[in-house]
Design an enzyme around this catalytic site. Sequence first.
Site, PDB file in Angstrom:
ATOM      1  NE  ARG A  73      18.020  39.696   3.037  1.00  0.00           N
ATOM      2  CZ  ARG A  73      19.295  39.651   2.654  1.00  0.00           C
ATOM      3  NH1 ARG A  73      19.926  38.493   2.565  1.00  0.00           N
ATOM      4  NH2 ARG A  73      19.954  40.759   2.357  1.00  0.00           N
ATOM      5  CG  ASP A  79      26.543  34.027   3.067  1.00  0.00           C
ATOM      6  OD1 ASP A  79      25.644  34.717   2.577  1.00  0.00           O
ATOM      7  OD2 ASP A  79      26.869  34.093   4.271  1.00  0.00           O
ATOM      8  CB  ILE A 106      26.930  44.179  -1.559  1.00  0.00           C
ATOM      9  CG1 ILE A 106      27.380  45.617  -1.719  1.00  0.00           C
ATOM     10  CG2 ILE A 106      26.337  44.027  -0.202  1.00  0.00           C
ATOM     11  CD1 ILE A 106      26.845  46.207  -2.954  1.00  0.00           C
ATOM     12  CG  ASP A 107      28.025  42.396   3.183  1.00  0.00           C
ATOM     13  OD1 ASP A 107      27.797  43.542   2.777  1.00  0.00           O
ATOM     14  OD2 ASP A 107      27.309  41.805   4.016  1.00  0.00           O
ATOM     15  N   GLY A 129      28.098  45.756   5.346  1.00  0.00           N
ATOM     16  CA  GLY A 129      29.131  44.848   5.853  1.00  0.00           C
ATOM     17  C   GLY A 129      28.644  44.221   7.135  1.00  0.00           C
ATOM     18  NE  ARG A 130      23.895  39.842   6.788  1.00  0.00           N
ATOM     19  CZ  ARG A 130      22.591  39.988   6.587  1.00  0.00           C
ATOM     20  NH1 ARG A 130      21.800  40.157   7.612  1.00  0.00           N
ATOM     21  NH2 ARG A 130      22.098  39.941   5.368  1.00  0.00           N
ATOM     22  CD  GLU A 178      24.911  46.060   7.228  1.00  0.00           C
ATOM     23  OE1 GLU A 178      25.160  45.301   6.291  1.00  0.00           O
ATOM     24  OE2 GLU A 178      23.779  46.492   7.482  1.00  0.00           O
ATOM     25  CG  MET A 214      21.296  55.733  -1.659  1.00  0.00           C
ATOM     26  SD  MET A 214      21.693  57.418  -1.300  1.00  0.00           S
ATOM     27  CE  MET A 214      22.238  57.953  -2.902  1.00  0.00           C
TER      28      MET A 214
END
Length: 514
Positions: free
Chosen positions: A163, A189, A218-219, A263-264, A318, A377
């Site tokens: 990042r 993004d 992943i989100d 899932g931010r 999350e 995981m």
Amino acid sequence: MASSDANMKIVHGEAGYILEDVPHLSDYIPNLPTYPNPLRSNPAYSVVKQYFVHVDDTVPQKVVVHKDSPRGVHFRRAGPRQKVYFKSDDVRACIVTCGGLCPGLNTVIREIVCGLSYMYGVNSVIGIDGGYRGFYSKNTVTLTPKVVNDIHKRGGTFLGTSRGGHDTNKIVDSIQDRGINQVYVIGGDGTQRGAAVIYEEIRRRGLKVAVVGIPKTIDNDIPVIDKSFGFDTAVEEAQRAINAAHVEAESVENGIGIVKLMGRYSGFIAMYATLASRDVDCCLIPESPFFLEGNGGLFEFIEKRLKENGHMVIVIAEGAGQDLLTEENAQAMNAKDASGNKLLQDVGLWISQRIKDHFARKNKMAITLKYIDPTYMIRAVPSNASDNVYCTLLAQSAVHGAMAGFTGYTSGLVNGRQTYIPFQRIIERQNQVVITDRMWARLLSSTNQPSFINPKDGEKIKKTEQHPTRLSEGKNCKDVEVKKAEKPPTQILGVDNSKVGQNSENHVDSSNKA
Ligand SMILES: Nc1ncnc2c1ncn2[C@@H]1O[C@H](COP(=O)(O)OP(=O)(O)O)[C@@H](O)[C@H]1O
Ligand SMILES: O=P(O)(O)OC[C@H]1O[C@](O)(COP(=O)(O)O)[C@@H](O)[C@@H]1O
Ligand SMILES: [Mg+2]
């Protein structure tokens, strides 16, 4: 008729047809030579009738239409073109992976390398080590079909990731110095925003370099595309944690199993993992505000479910309930990661403690709570079979587009078709679960949990959100600031979280939705 503003290349047609086209190298470099596509003589493809994509083929963003609807927005269909803008021997491609991990990254890397080599005879592909900063701070890795042969069987990314570290000038200098003319950027993004800036700088310098994004998240928070690769795998992997939570919970009296999933800002993994499992009693996501105490609150629901069933399972994304945590710990509000993403507080630990405290305080029900955090995981595993196929098609589409001279685009699946989507459309919004959509209603009716929204706010939501949506669609998205200094708060659709209320188990009425 074509018109273009600073960022978009838009073509209008009959009956409200709009093509949101992608840039082409010939838009800013005149008189570029073209060559016959080498696939014409490739035995694997020459037998396939209509293998080449017609120059006018486009894909509609919306497939649900009414009799008099305008034809609406379309994207260019991906695939090989009759002519290419690069001679195979002249291509020097690079691949970089950025941001968090996601199942399927290695498959995409592999298929770009193999696609370039087997379809177009390109033998010069390099890997950028460790994300954007690798362009200017590390040596590159030589990538051949042999080197990447079995990397798809492993999780993570063969190239490493990071990042932060996006320095546009240094990156484009490196691209220029190394003689790279095709840049494949795999990331979420943030990465696509970075790729858009690289494209702009390359165009400003007038370089014949195609910049191509492959969306990784992943989100599932990238807009327009049907869903992101690795999402299926992550949902499947999450089932193992949910199963464990269920087994633990049902083995004891008043057992509560809590599973925190990624899932931010977007609760898709939690929502789909819940829908897939059937063992989940309550799913909490960032888009749907909730409250703990009082009528219609989470504690009341837990008590009710325990009395009914003797155990329960809660899945929490999350990013859910961050507003509640912030009320308790305002200091943690401003922490950010190297990319500028807000660092979240651990909602799983917090909610576990609050539930324990609640039942201890009331002293009327002894509970046993087990908290499972499988966060990393579910994203560190190799991709499953269907994601592998998806990654392969994405990678091949990306390669066809670059060879055909397109640039400044993200390769993505729209309504089941491979397309090229302009960066602008990918980075201007964030895909989120719309809680007035039928999918969320399906979840509510599957878990039979309260909406945790009071009737007043429910009315407000109905008025502000009228668009039927699918897993991922343009209208599923929330505007975000393009510069992305900070991500949006978890408040949605005009709902004032502070007013989310005291009573009612009302489900949001979605009867007026498609
Ligand atoms: N607005 C931006 N402009 C340029 N680069 C960006 C921007 N946002 C993020 N990036 C870069 O993209 C990379 C990945 O971003 P990050 O948000 O961590 O992951 P993801 O791409 O998965 O969302 C990082 O190297 C970061 O510096
Ligand atoms: O600990 P890390 O590596 O920053 O990753 C955590 C974050 O990465 C994600 O999995 C996905 O984020 P990106 O798509 O931005 O990579 C989030 O759900 C999560 O908050
Ligand atoms: Mg991101």
